[in-house]
Design an enzyme around this catalytic site. Structure first.
Site, PDB file in Angstrom:
ATOM      1  CG  HIS A  24      -0.919   0.274   2.321  1.00 11.91           C
ATOM      2  ND1 HIS A  24      -0.275   0.649   2.951  1.00 11.91           N
ATOM      3  CD2 HIS A  24      -1.311  -0.699   3.555  1.00 11.91           C
ATOM      4  CE1 HIS A  24      -0.019   0.500   4.422  1.00 11.91           C
ATOM      5  NE2 HIS A  24      -1.044  -0.698   4.457  1.00 11.91           N
ATOM      6  CG  HIS A  78      -3.056  -6.097  12.539  1.00 13.82           C
ATOM      7  ND1 HIS A  78      -4.321  -4.700  13.074  1.00 13.82           N
ATOM      8  CD2 HIS A  78      -2.202  -5.587  11.770  1.00 13.82           C
ATOM      9  CE1 HIS A  78      -3.486  -4.394  12.511  1.00 13.82           C
ATOM     10  NE2 HIS A  78      -2.969  -3.937  11.538  1.00 13.82           N
ATOM     11  CD  GLU A  80      -3.362  -2.999   7.073  1.00 14.04           C
ATOM     12  OE1 GLU A  80      -2.446  -2.885   8.166  1.00 14.04           O
ATOM     13  OE2 GLU A  80      -2.962  -1.972   6.284  1.00 14.04           O
ATOM     14  CG  ASP A  82      -0.971  -7.268   6.407  1.00 16.87           C
ATOM     15  OD1 ASP A  82      -2.085  -6.493   6.979  1.00 16.87           O
ATOM     16  OD2 ASP A  82       0.001  -6.726   7.054  1.00 16.87           O
ATOM     17  CG  HIS A 144      -0.747   0.513  11.968  1.00 21.45           C
ATOM     18  ND1 HIS A 144      -1.096   0.085  10.868  1.00 21.45           N
ATOM     19  CD2 HIS A 144      -0.941  -1.097  11.951  1.00 21.45           C
ATOM     20  CE1 HIS A 144      -1.082  -0.218  10.181  1.00 21.45           C
ATOM     21  NE2 HIS A 144      -0.890  -1.229  11.060  1.00 21.45           N
ATOM     22  CG  ASP A 163       1.137  -4.475  11.759  1.00 21.05           C
ATOM     23  OD1 ASP A 163       2.240  -6.126  11.088  1.00 21.05           O
ATOM     24  OD2 ASP A 163       0.311  -4.052  11.304  1.00 21.05           O
ATOM     25  CE1 TYR A 191       5.699  -3.459   8.960  1.00 18.46           C
ATOM     26  CE2 TYR A 191       5.272  -2.627  11.123  1.00 18.46           C
ATOM     27  CZ  TYR A 191       5.049  -2.885  10.286  1.00 18.46           C
ATOM     28  OH  TYR A 191       3.660  -3.504  10.165  1.00 18.46           O
ATOM     29  CG  HIS A 224       4.557  -7.385   8.773  1.00 18.28           C
ATOM     30  ND1 HIS A 224       4.259  -8.166   7.454  1.00 18.28           N
ATOM     31  CD2 HIS A 224       3.792  -6.718   8.811  1.00 18.28           C
ATOM     32  CE1 HIS A 224       3.339  -8.008   7.467  1.00 18.28           C
ATOM     33  NE2 HIS A 224       2.583  -7.150   8.249  1.00 18.28           N
TER      34      HIS A 224
HETATM   35 FE1  FEO Z   1      -1.156  -3.313  10.252  1.00 26.79          FE
HETATM   36 FE2  FEO Z   1       0.860  -5.988   8.671  1.00 26.79          FE
HETATM   37  O1  FEO Z   1      -0.807  -4.913   9.321  1.00 26.79           O
END
Ligand code: FEO
Length: 397
Positions: A24, A78, A80, A82, A144, A163, A191, A224
């Site tokens: 993104h 989380h 999101e 991903d 976040h 994250d 990051y 990640h």
């Molecule tokens: Fe906020 Fe890795 O997604």
């Protein structure tokens, strides 16, 4: 496609995305991973899932140690996509007894999927008993996303940080141990700059809370990149440093150019800054990505921006990067503008307005040069660099 044991009864079962180069708007030159964890206890528990196209990789890794239908709990730290992109499919396939998320996570996931997923809430202080292991939860709203939370397994000293403490780095190394430190530091910093910088104050509070809890942390199992094992103290110290944004003698000179005039001005400003002992990163936007600019700005305290005037406006690449950086809310920056023009020269005023809207403290009205800068213009550029360097050294005292 195997599961990797990371502690007693705890396995990494995530996915490696070797091919992603744009996350993104964030340039991910080294790819990424979507980490998910499986606890094989009396209650078999999956912590987070993966991006939807990687569902089969997740299922294959889980199946290497247990039938996915034996999963009792799914925890979504989380929402999101991903990490939660295939949660609906995982619920259908595994039929868990319960699927958990924070109260905000439940709302977020139901809004994403436009359906009732029959989720159960976990709030700060809640403890999930898995058998011989437990998970304690802390909601980390706006770190976040509003739904975000982290989990701690006290029996193994594992912080499941979603994250937080992550990085976009596709790797076969499950742990940080064998990855060069310069890679770890750059990717973790990138990051932080691009994902977490706007929430720096919340990170300071969270780090203080974790320090006060005085809990042993043997692993930071993020969502990640590699799991932190060898460099835990270092990454926590770096997060503390990055989130405080103290003044440092480093400047970013950012510019784009049409026929080379603004580029020449940038090089004289660079010289002026360097004459004061300031570290300078001069970044041409014709060949740079906004997410790398954000990384450089995280550790800088001066932002000098140059743009030619094009059709009465700032050059588009500079508007792009300033809009992006503004959203990241960098703190403690001084700044100035410069650029060449042919007949109107509106860009300098517009750049100053942009910088002020980002709470950058202007040290000058800016320097502009008609067509090609002459020696007087270039002296002004050098002087601007010197002035910015002196102002920065004052701030650093
Ligand atoms: Fe906020 Fe890795 O997604």
């Amino acid at each position: 496609m195997k599961a990797h044991q990371i502690a007693d009864k705890v396995y990494w079962v995530g996915a490696v995305d070797w091919g992603i180069r744009d996350f993104h708007g964030y340039a991910t030159e080294r790819g990424s991973t979507y980490n998910a964890y499986l606890v094989i206890d009396e209650k078999v528990t999956l912590i987070d899932t993966v991006k939807r196209p990687f569902l089969n990789e997740l299922l294959t890794r889980i199946s290497s140690i247990i039938d996915p239908e034996k999963i009792d709990y799914i925890v979504s730290n989380h929402s999101e996509m991903d990490h939660a992109g295939c949660i609906r499919e995982m619920i259908e396939i595994c039929k868990p007894e319960k699927t958990f998320a924070s109260p905000m996570g439940i709302k977020t996931l139901e809004n994403h999927f436009n359906t009732d997923l029959n989720l159960s809430p976990l709030k700060t202080g809640d403890i999930l008993e898995l058998g011989s292991k437990t998970l304690s939860f802390i909601e980390t709203k706006m770190l976040h996303w509003p739904d975000s939370m982290i989990a701690y397994m006290k029996e193994e000293g594992i912080l499941f940080s979603q994250d937080g403490f992550g990085m976009h780095l596709a790797t076969r190394n499950i742990f940080d141990d064998d990855i060069p430190e310069y890679v770890l530091e750059w990717e973790a910093e990138k990051y932080f700059a691009n994902i977490l910088m706007p929430y720096s104050n919340k990170i300071i509070t969270l780090l203080d809370d974790i320090a006060e809890m005085n809990i042993p942390i043997n692993l930071i199992a993020n969502d990640h990149g590699p799991i932190w094992r060898k460099h835990i103290t270092k990454i926590i110290d770096l997060y503390s440093k990055w989130s405080k944004h103290a003044y440092t003698p480093k400047a970013v000179v950012l510019y784009d150019t049409m026929w080379g005039a603004t580029a020449t001005m940038a090089s004289y400003i660079n010289e002026g800054l360097a004459s004061q002992g300031i570290e300078v990163q001069t970044i041409p936007m014709s060949a740079s990505h906004r997410s790398d600019v954000a990384t450089e700005i995280l550790s800088a305290s001066a932002l000098i921006v140059g743009s030619p005037t094009l059709n009465n406006n700032i050059f588009p690449s500079i508007v792009d990067v300033l809009t992006y950086i503004k959203g990241l809310k960098p703190k403690n920056l001084i700044g100035a503008s410069f650029g060449s023009f042919g007949w109107s020269g509106e860009a300098i005023k517009q750049l100053n307005a942009h910088l002020q809207s980002m709470n950058v403290e202007l040290i000058s009205d800016g320097v502009k040069a008609k067509y090609t800068p002459d020696s007087t213009d270039l002296d002004k550029c050098y002087q601007l660099g010197q002035d910015a360097g002196k102002a920065l050294l004052e701030k650093c005292k």
